[in-house]
Design a protein around this motif. Structure first.
Motif, short mmCIF file in Angstrom:
data_model
loop_
_atom_site.label_atom_id
_atom_site.label_comp_id
_atom_site.label_asym_id
_atom_site.label_seq_id
_atom_site.Cartn_x
_atom_site.Cartn_y
_atom_site.Cartn_z
N THR A 156 50.79 50.35 43.36
CA THR A 156 49.95 49.15 43.29
C THR A 156 50.44 48.21 42.20
O THR A 156 50.58 47.00 42.42
N GLN A 195 39.88 43.10 41.59
CA GLN A 195 39.51 43.23 43.00
C GLN A 195 40.76 43.19 43.88
O GLN A 195 40.86 43.92 44.87
N TRP A 196 41.68 42.32 43.52
CA TRP A 196 42.95 42.22 44.26
C TRP A 196 43.69 43.55 44.19
O TRP A 196 44.20 44.05 45.20
N CYS A 199 42.37 46.46 43.65
CA CYS A 199 41.60 47.46 44.44
C CYS A 199 41.99 47.40 45.91
O CYS A 199 42.11 48.44 46.57
N ARG A 200 42.17 46.19 46.45
CA ARG A 200 42.59 46.06 47.85
C ARG A 200 43.98 46.65 48.04
O ARG A 200 44.26 47.29 49.05
N HIS A 235 43.73 50.42 48.00
CA HIS A 235 43.19 50.87 49.29
C HIS A 235 44.28 50.91 50.35
O HIS A 235 44.40 51.87 51.11
#
Length: 164
Positions: free
Chosen positions: A53, A72-73, A75-76, A79
């Motif tokens: 990541t 948040q970016w 986290c995506r 994922h």
């Protein structure tokens, strides 16, 4: 660099400041590992996903439109990395009976070892066969001395087809 907000750190990192990106890494690495661990259920896979990541975030940081949403970016991205791991490994079959964990365990409970019970019954059958070849008096002495007489008398009569 702790005094800078995420927006300032991202803007500096987008302009090539490696120290700003390192600060973002220190700030969010543990949190992203927690998220990845919840997705992967495996600590080593989670660490790999977080590492991938940050590599992707470093190379794609210029495409982040809202610097305030850096976490948040990421986290995506985590994922997506965890999902990719599952896709790559979905066809991997593990033979649990060949696993070192399973093969290193030695079962000692006789109730869970059917081949041991079978061997015992076979040995018992063979022993009774040998005893049955003895003359009557010797057979009775062996049964009395080495075995429970009532049990073996029952087996003997059962085998002979006579009533006990």
């Amino acid at each position: 660099m702790n005094q800078f907000s995420d927006e300032e750190l991202v803007r500096k990192a987008q302009n090539g400041d490696e120290n700003a990106f390192s600060e973002l890494y220190r700030k969010y690495q543990k949190r992203l590992e927690y998220v990845a661990n919840r997705l992967c259920n495996n600590q080593e896979d989670a660490k790999d996903a977080v590492q991938q990541t940050f590599l992707q975030a470093h190379t794609s940081l210029h495409s982040l439109r809202d610097p305030n949403r850096f976490y948040q970016w990421c986290c995506r991205i985590v994922h997506g990395k965890c999902t990719d791991m599952f896709r790559k490994n979905k066809d991997v079959n593990v033979d649990m009976m060949q696993s070192p964990l399973v093969t290193s365990v030695v079962e000692e409970r006789p109730d869970y070892l059917p081949w041991e019970n079978h061997r015992f019954k076979s040995d018992q059958h063979q022993l009774l066969s040998f005893i049955s070849q003895l003359p009557y008096v010797q057979r009775q002495v062996v049964l009395l001395v080495y075995f429970d007489l009532q049990f073996f008398c029952f087996l003997w009569h059962l085998r002979q087809g006579t009533k006990y």
